[in-house]
Write a protein that holds these residues in place. Structure first.
Motif, PDB file in Angstrom:
ATOM      1  N   ALA A  40      41.120  56.641   3.560  1.00 48.47           N
ATOM      2  CA  ALA A  40      40.121  57.581   4.074  1.00 48.47           C
ATOM      3  C   ALA A  40      40.735  58.504   5.119  1.00 48.47           C
ATOM      4  N   ILE A  41      41.581  57.956   5.983  1.00 49.20           N
ATOM      5  CA  ILE A  41      42.247  58.785   6.993  1.00 49.20           C
ATOM      6  C   ILE A  41      43.162  59.799   6.323  1.00 49.20           C
ATOM      7  N   ARG A  42      43.959  59.343   5.364  1.00 47.79           N
ATOM      8  CA  ARG A  42      44.871  60.259   4.656  1.00 47.79           C
ATOM      9  C   ARG A  42      44.098  61.374   3.963  1.00 47.79           C
ATOM     10  N   LYS A  43      42.991  61.014   3.349  1.00 43.80           N
ATOM     11  CA  LYS A  43      42.169  62.005   2.652  1.00 43.80           C
ATOM     12  C   LYS A  43      41.636  63.046   3.638  1.00 43.80           C
ATOM     13  N   ASN A  44      41.171  62.596   4.799  1.00 42.86           N
ATOM     14  CA  ASN A  44      40.642  63.529   5.799  1.00 42.86           C
ATOM     15  C   ASN A  44      41.727  64.432   6.367  1.00 42.86           C
ATOM     16  N   VAL A  45      42.918  63.870   6.615  1.00 42.56           N
ATOM     17  CA  VAL A  45      44.027  64.690   7.122  1.00 42.56           C
ATOM     18  C   VAL A  45      44.428  65.722   6.083  1.00 42.56           C
ATOM     19  N   LYS A  46      44.522  65.302   4.831  1.00 45.83           N
ATOM     20  CA  LYS A  46      44.887  66.234   3.757  1.00 45.83           C
ATOM     21  C   LYS A  46      43.854  67.348   3.637  1.00 45.83           C
ATOM     22  N   ARG A  47      42.587  67.004   3.720  1.00 40.89           N
ATOM     23  CA  ARG A  47      41.523  68.004   3.636  1.00 40.89           C
ATOM     24  C   ARG A  47      41.647  69.005   4.789  1.00 40.89           C
ATOM     25  N   THR A  48      41.955  68.501   5.979  1.00 38.73           N
ATOM     26  CA  THR A  48      42.139  69.377   7.137  1.00 38.73           C
ATOM     27  C   THR A  48      43.329  70.305   6.926  1.00 38.73           C
ATOM     28  N   LEU A  49      44.434  69.745   6.460  1.00 33.66           N
ATOM     29  CA  LEU A  49      45.618  70.572   6.223  1.00 33.66           C
ATOM     30  C   LEU A  49      45.383  71.604   5.117  1.00 33.66           C
ATOM     31  N   ASP A  50      44.645  71.226   4.092  1.00 32.75           N
ATOM     32  CA  ASP A  50      44.333  72.161   3.006  1.00 32.75           C
ATOM     33  C   ASP A  50      43.509  73.348   3.497  1.00 32.75           C
ATOM     34  N   ASN A  51      42.754  73.148   4.566  1.00 30.86           N
ATOM     35  CA  ASN A  51      41.908  74.218   5.089  1.00 30.86           C
ATOM     36  C   ASN A  51      42.507  74.906   6.318  1.00 30.86           C
ATOM     37  N   THR A  52      43.775  74.615   6.607  1.00 33.65           N
ATOM     38  CA  THR A  52      44.455  75.225   7.741  1.00 33.65           C
ATOM     39  C   THR A  52      45.202  76.455   7.265  1.00 33.65           C
ATOM     40  N   VAL A  53      45.128  77.531   8.042  1.00 38.11           N
ATOM     41  CA  VAL A  53      45.820  78.761   7.688  1.00 38.11           C
ATOM     42  C   VAL A  53      46.817  79.124   8.782  1.00 38.11           C
ATOM     43  N   VAL A  54      47.826  79.880   8.374  1.00 40.41           N
ATOM     44  CA  VAL A  54      48.836  80.383   9.306  1.00 40.41           C
ATOM     45  C   VAL A  54      48.666  81.888   9.376  1.00 40.41           C
ATOM     46  N   GLU A  55      48.529  82.406  10.595  1.00 33.86           N
ATOM     47  CA  GLU A  55      48.424  83.847  10.772  1.00 33.86           C
ATOM     48  C   GLU A  55      49.735  84.347  11.364  1.00 33.86           C
ATOM     49  N   TYR A  56      50.340  85.306  10.681  1.00 31.74           N
ATOM     50  CA  TYR A  56      51.607  85.861  11.112  1.00 31.74           C
ATOM     51  C   TYR A  56      51.379  87.035  12.056  1.00 31.74           C
ATOM     52  N   PRO A  57      52.410  87.393  12.842  1.00 32.18           N
ATOM     53  CA  PRO A  57      52.267  88.506  13.791  1.00 32.18           C
ATOM     54  C   PRO A  57      51.857  89.831  13.135  1.00 32.18           C
ATOM     55  N   ASP A  58      52.217  90.009  11.864  1.00 32.34           N
ATOM     56  CA  ASP A  58      51.837  91.258  11.181  1.00 32.34           C
ATOM     57  C   ASP A  58      50.390  91.245  10.698  1.00 32.34           C
ATOM     58  N   GLY A  59      49.691  90.113  10.925  1.00 33.35           N
ATOM     59  CA  GLY A  59      48.277  90.024  10.563  1.00 33.35           C
ATOM     60  C   GLY A  59      48.006  89.340   9.242  1.00 33.35           C
ATOM     61  N   THR A  60      49.045  89.056   8.464  1.00 33.03           N
ATOM     62  CA  THR A  60      48.808  88.377   7.189  1.00 33.03           C
ATOM     63  C   THR A  60      48.435  86.927   7.455  1.00 33.03           C
ATOM     64  N   ILE A  61      47.606  86.425   6.581  1.00 37.66           N
ATOM     65  CA  ILE A  61      47.125  85.051   6.697  1.00 37.66           C
ATOM     66  C   ILE A  61      47.455  84.332   5.394  1.00 37.66           C
ATOM     67  N   LYS A  62      48.066  83.158   5.527  1.00 37.95           N
ATOM     68  CA  LYS A  62      48.388  82.354   4.352  1.00 37.95           C
ATOM     69  C   LYS A  62      47.893  80.938   4.572  1.00 37.95           C
ATOM     70  N   ASN A  63      47.491  80.330   3.484  1.00 39.10           N
ATOM     71  CA  ASN A  63      47.110  78.927   3.516  1.00 39.10           C
ATOM     72  C   ASN A  63      48.349  78.110   3.844  1.00 39.10           C
ATOM     73  N   LEU A  64      48.193  77.041   4.610  1.00 39.51           N
ATOM     74  CA  LEU A  64      49.319  76.220   5.030  1.00 39.51           C
ATOM     75  C   LEU A  64      50.111  75.694   3.847  1.00 39.51           C
TER      76      LEU A  64
END
Length: 75
Positions: A40-64
């Motif tokens: 259950a913990i692994r599933k929740n961490v994975k779900r969190t990581l799947d919904n995490t995005v990285v925003e670059y200085p140029d403004g582009t956003i990519k899924n982790l």
């Protein structure tokens, strides 16, 4: 994981620390519940990581996942 199962994990832990200890059946139940809890913990961490995005200085956003590939938790 339900609150009842977490409470049972705690009950078994506390009982294991007493002089009485756990029966073989309770040890098996404890191991099974612990594995379920970890899944259950692994599933929740994975779900969190799947919904995490990285925003670059140029403004582009990519899924982790697009940035880093797979997670160690997948293994």
């Amino acid at each position: 994981m339900t609150e009842e199962k977490v409470a049972r994990i705690n009950e078994l832990y506390h009982k294991s620390k007493t002089a009485e200890g756990l029966t073989d059946a309770e040890k098996k139940e404890q191991a099974k519940l612990r594995q379920e809890y970890l899944q259950a913990i692994r599933k929740n961490v994975k779900r969190t990581l799947d919904n995490t995005v990285v925003e670059y200085p140029d403004g582009t956003i990519k899924n982790l996942k697009e940035v880093g590939g797979s997670y160690a938790i997948d293994k």
